[in-house]
Write a protein that holds these residues in place. Sequence first.
Motif, PDB file in Angstrom:
ATOM      1  N   VAL A 168     -14.692 -69.958  51.077  1.00 35.95           N
ATOM      2  CA  VAL A 168     -13.966 -68.680  51.081  1.00 35.95           C
ATOM      3  C   VAL A 168     -13.841 -68.155  49.659  1.00 35.95           C
ATOM      4  N   ASP A 169     -14.374 -66.944  49.471  1.00 38.10           N
ATOM      5  CA  ASP A 169     -14.190 -66.240  48.200  1.00 38.10           C
ATOM      6  C   ASP A 169     -12.916 -65.410  48.320  1.00 38.10           C
ATOM      7  N   ALA A 170     -11.833 -65.954  47.733  1.00 40.07           N
ATOM      8  CA  ALA A 170     -10.530 -65.289  47.767  1.00 40.07           C
ATOM      9  C   ALA A 170     -10.145 -64.901  46.344  1.00 40.07           C
ATOM     10  N   ALA A 171     -11.145 -64.420  45.587  1.00 41.15           N
ATOM     11  CA  ALA A 171     -10.988 -64.224  44.138  1.00 41.15           C
ATOM     12  C   ALA A 171      -9.676 -63.529  43.797  1.00 41.15           C
ATOM     13  N   PHE A 172      -9.406 -62.397  44.440  1.00 43.16           N
ATOM     14  CA  PHE A 172      -8.089 -61.789  44.210  1.00 43.16           C
ATOM     15  C   PHE A 172      -7.280 -61.710  45.494  1.00 43.16           C
ATOM     16  N   GLY A 173      -7.975 -61.673  46.652  1.00 43.28           N
ATOM     17  CA  GLY A 173      -7.254 -61.578  47.921  1.00 43.28           C
ATOM     18  C   GLY A 173      -6.363 -62.773  48.191  1.00 43.28           C
ATOM     19  N   PRO A 177     -20.406 -60.229  51.052  1.00 42.72           N
ATOM     20  CA  PRO A 177     -20.232 -61.131  49.904  1.00 42.72           C
ATOM     21  C   PRO A 177     -20.200 -60.377  48.582  1.00 42.72           C
ATOM     22  N   HIS A 178     -19.449 -60.915  47.639  1.00 51.26           N
ATOM     23  CA  HIS A 178     -19.441 -60.405  46.266  1.00 51.26           C
ATOM     24  C   HIS A 178     -20.781 -60.736  45.614  1.00 51.26           C
ATOM     25  N   SER A 179     -21.200 -59.904  44.666  1.00 51.42           N
ATOM     26  CA  SER A 179     -22.500 -60.110  44.017  1.00 51.42           C
ATOM     27  C   SER A 179     -22.614 -61.485  43.361  1.00 51.42           C
ATOM     28  N   SER A 180     -21.465 -62.071  42.984  1.00 50.34           N
ATOM     29  CA  SER A 180     -21.517 -63.372  42.315  1.00 50.34           C
ATOM     30  C   SER A 180     -22.016 -64.480  43.244  1.00 50.34           C
ATOM     31  N   VAL A 181     -21.932 -64.251  44.551  1.00 49.82           N
ATOM     32  CA  VAL A 181     -22.420 -65.270  45.485  1.00 49.82           C
ATOM     33  C   VAL A 181     -23.945 -65.363  45.389  1.00 49.82           C
ATOM     34  N   THR A 189     -14.078 -71.149  34.570  1.00 45.90           N
ATOM     35  CA  THR A 189     -13.983 -69.967  33.700  1.00 45.90           C
ATOM     36  C   THR A 189     -13.726 -68.658  34.426  1.00 45.90           C
ATOM     37  N   GLY A 190     -14.077 -68.570  35.707  1.00 48.71           N
ATOM     38  CA  GLY A 190     -13.906 -67.327  36.439  1.00 48.71           C
ATOM     39  C   GLY A 190     -14.345 -67.535  37.870  1.00 48.71           C
ATOM     40  N   ALA A 191     -14.217 -66.488  38.669  1.00 52.79           N
ATOM     41  CA  ALA A 191     -14.547 -66.633  40.084  1.00 52.79           C
ATOM     42  C   ALA A 191     -16.045 -66.876  40.308  1.00 52.79           C
ATOM     43  N   THR A 192     -16.879 -66.360  39.420  1.00 51.31           N
ATOM     44  CA  THR A 192     -18.308 -66.646  39.571  1.00 51.31           C
ATOM     45  C   THR A 192     -18.554 -68.146  39.432  1.00 51.31           C
ATOM     46  N   ALA A 193     -17.930 -68.751  38.441  1.00 52.27           N
ATOM     47  CA  ALA A 193     -18.060 -70.202  38.262  1.00 52.27           C
ATOM     48  C   ALA A 193     -17.423 -70.938  39.435  1.00 52.27           C
ATOM     49  N   VAL A 242     -10.504 -68.880  43.797  1.00 54.62           N
ATOM     50  CA  VAL A 242      -9.506 -67.868  43.430  1.00 54.62           C
ATOM     51  C   VAL A 242      -9.562 -67.642  41.916  1.00 54.62           C
ATOM     52  N   ASP A 243      -9.592 -66.367  41.554  1.00 49.41           N
ATOM     53  CA  ASP A 243      -9.569 -65.992  40.148  1.00 49.41           C
ATOM     54  C   ASP A 243      -8.134 -66.015  39.645  1.00 49.41           C
ATOM     55  N   LEU A 244      -7.933 -66.404  38.416  1.00 47.23           N
ATOM     56  CA  LEU A 244      -6.594 -66.339  37.837  1.00 47.23           C
ATOM     57  C   LEU A 244      -6.475 -65.210  36.815  1.00 47.23           C
ATOM     58  N   HIS A 245      -7.594 -64.854  36.185  1.00 42.91           N
ATOM     59  CA  HIS A 245      -7.513 -63.765  35.199  1.00 42.91           C
ATOM     60  C   HIS A 245      -7.480 -62.387  35.871  1.00 42.91           C
ATOM     61  N   LYS A 246      -7.515 -62.350  37.183  1.00 42.04           N
ATOM     62  CA  LYS A 246      -7.258 -61.085  37.869  1.00 42.04           C
ATOM     63  C   LYS A 246      -5.769 -61.015  38.215  1.00 42.04           C
ATOM     64  N   TRP A 247      -5.409 -61.443  39.441  1.00 42.97           N
ATOM     65  CA  TRP A 247      -4.056 -61.092  39.896  1.00 42.97           C
ATOM     66  C   TRP A 247      -2.962 -62.066  39.447  1.00 42.97           C
ATOM     67  N   ALA A 254     -12.229 -63.042  51.494  1.00 38.77           N
ATOM     68  CA  ALA A 254     -10.801 -62.735  51.610  1.00 38.77           C
ATOM     69  C   ALA A 254     -10.460 -61.757  50.499  1.00 38.77           C
ATOM     70  N   GLY A 255     -10.696 -60.479  50.783  1.00 39.55           N
ATOM     71  CA  GLY A 255     -10.487 -59.443  49.771  1.00 39.55           C
ATOM     72  C   GLY A 255     -11.819 -58.961  49.237  1.00 39.55           C
ATOM     73  N   THR A 256     -12.392 -57.930  49.891  1.00 32.68           N
ATOM     74  CA  THR A 256     -13.648 -57.348  49.404  1.00 32.68           C
ATOM     75  C   THR A 256     -13.317 -56.338  48.313  1.00 32.68           C
ATOM     76  N   VAL A 257     -14.253 -56.144  47.391  1.00 36.16           N
ATOM     77  CA  VAL A 257     -13.897 -55.336  46.225  1.00 36.16           C
ATOM     78  C   VAL A 257     -13.765 -53.839  46.532  1.00 36.16           C
ATOM     79  N   ASN A 258     -14.494 -53.328  47.500  1.00 39.54           N
ATOM     80  CA  ASN A 258     -14.404 -51.878  47.758  1.00 39.54           C
ATOM     81  C   ASN A 258     -13.129 -51.495  48.502  1.00 39.54           C
TER      82      ASN A 258
HETATM   83  C1  LIG Z   1     -14.158 -60.572  40.509  1.00 44.18           C
HETATM   84  C2  LIG Z   1     -14.726 -61.243  41.700  1.00 44.18           C
HETATM   85  C3  LIG Z   1     -15.648 -62.287  41.557  1.00 44.18           C
HETATM   86  C4  LIG Z   1     -16.216 -62.681  40.214  1.00 44.18           C
HETATM   87  O1  LIG Z   1     -15.196 -63.002  39.326  1.00 44.18           O
HETATM   88  P1  LIG Z   1     -15.427 -63.269  37.770  1.00 44.18           P
HETATM   89  O2  LIG Z   1     -14.108 -63.802  37.351  1.00 44.18           O
HETATM   90  O3  LIG Z   1     -15.732 -61.939  37.166  1.00 44.18           O
HETATM   91  O4  LIG Z   1     -16.530 -64.238  37.620  1.00 44.18           O
HETATM   92  C5  LIG Z   1     -16.053 -62.925  42.702  1.00 44.18           C
HETATM   93  N1  LIG Z   1     -15.614 -62.551  43.914  1.00 44.18           N
HETATM   94  C6  LIG Z   1     -14.743 -61.536  44.089  1.00 44.18           C
HETATM   95  C7  LIG Z   1     -14.294 -61.165  45.467  1.00 44.18           C
HETATM   96  C8  LIG Z   1     -14.255 -60.856  42.986  1.00 44.18           C
HETATM   97  O5  LIG Z   1     -13.384 -59.847  43.137  1.00 44.18           O
END
Ligand SMILES: *Cc1c(COP(=O)(O)O)cnc(C)c1O
Length: 463
Positions: free
Chosen positions: A262-267, A181-185, A138-142, A291-296, A235-239
């Motif tokens: 590796v959390d490469a959600a958008f990176g 790490p992203h807060s989702s970790v 469902t998302g990068a957290t999942a 990797v998130d798909l609903h982002k990039w 791989a791609g920090t949010v700040n």
């Molecule tokens: C957005 C993001 C997440 C969490 O993604 P969700 O799709 O909101 O669950 C995790 N890690 C990174 C690096 C993100 O940018």
Amino acid sequence: MHPTLADDLSRLPALLQSARDVAARELGGLAERPVVGPGTAPGPAALPEEGAGAEAALARFVEDWAPGFSGSAGPRYLGFVTGGATPASVTGDWLTAAYDQNVSGAAGSWAAALERETVAWLREVFGLGVEHSGALVTGATASNTVGLAVAREWLGERLGVDVSRSGAAGLGPVEVLSGSPHSSVAKALSVLGIGRDRLRPVPLLPGNREAVDVAALETALAALDGRPAIVVANAGTVNTVDFDDLRAIAALKERHGFWLHVDAAFGGFAALSPRYAHLVDGLDAADSVCVDLHKWLNVPYDAAVQFTRRRDLQVRVFHNASPYLGLPTGEPDFLHLTPENSRRLRALPAWFSLVAYGRAGHREIVERNAALAARLGEGVAALDGLRLLAPVRLNVVCFTLADDPTPGRVAALADAVADSGEAFLTPTVYGGVPALRAAFSNWRTSEADTARVLAALTSALSG
Ligand SMILES: *Cc1c(COP(=O)(O)O)cnc(C)c1O
């Protein structure tokens, strides 16, 4: 059949046409829609006893609720990391609902095979080899949660504990090492029974970086005296969109036993561009990748992909089969791989977008967003009242007030920009300094939009 339902059935094509008309109107005005919804939402109404029919429901939605929705799918919503939805992906999403397939397994439908094709394409997009198998979640957290669940099972394998059967307690305290790490970790570690407090921060590189200091990581691993651990590389920090040196981290495996997630959600999308692909060099060496798909990728919510090299362990965690039947073998059905049992065909919007625009189309989105972020960064640096807090490395501009950036003043600036209806930015804290982020990840954003964001900032500063 209830008469209203029967009536809707008989008028289904007209109803779909009405929905199409609403969507076309909304999307046609999206670029000019205020970025955030106004005021407060209507209070809860009573549950209807007699239904009004779908046309009336549509009219009520358009009247009562749609005006309060945000322009988050539009070009100047730069908060968080927010993708929009490409035309092809919206088409795929509509048809996901229309076909309403349950992709728990492969029986009776080709839908699971389509998800496999999509996963294989995504693997190519991110430069992963065929040893990585994956599924949509469902998302990068999942996705992070699935990757870390497989990591937890791997720790069990190393320590002689069958975590899937006997629980995580048998592992004892788990070490999870990460730089930024992203807060989702932390959330995933809570869900997995490892615990948020087991996330150990590792020092970052000096010089305004959010990337982990690999030498410090090695020191931390050495201090574990051979106890297996989990390393979460970013791989791609949010700040500031910094990238850990994935190749160097993976090389530490020669001397230390750890699972590399590796959390490469958008990176991860840096892989699409020859200009930025070096940032994710070494990604293939990861044991699991998010990797998130609903982002990039710019598909509608909810979509992300998880990959791992240890599908056998993933099946041990997630299998939904009678122990008497044994674990699934061969190509396991998706219900044995992800937290869900019944699953929507969330691969279809991504499939549509990849077919429609290909690697080149998605690469153009990434490169254009990065160029626009660089442009806004230059504009911000040139404004008297603002200063950049970090170089614009990819698609995020992190900046603050030049003078006295208190949390209140920075929040007031964000509010003034949002109130103008022109742009949406989210507050953050970077290096202890209250700041704002402008994250570019929408396929629609143009140079003219970027100029408008800068103008909105300029007038908010003077106002
Ligand atoms: C957005 C993001 C997440 C969490 O993604 P969700 O799709 O909101 O669950 C995790 N890690 C990174 C690096 C993100 O940018």
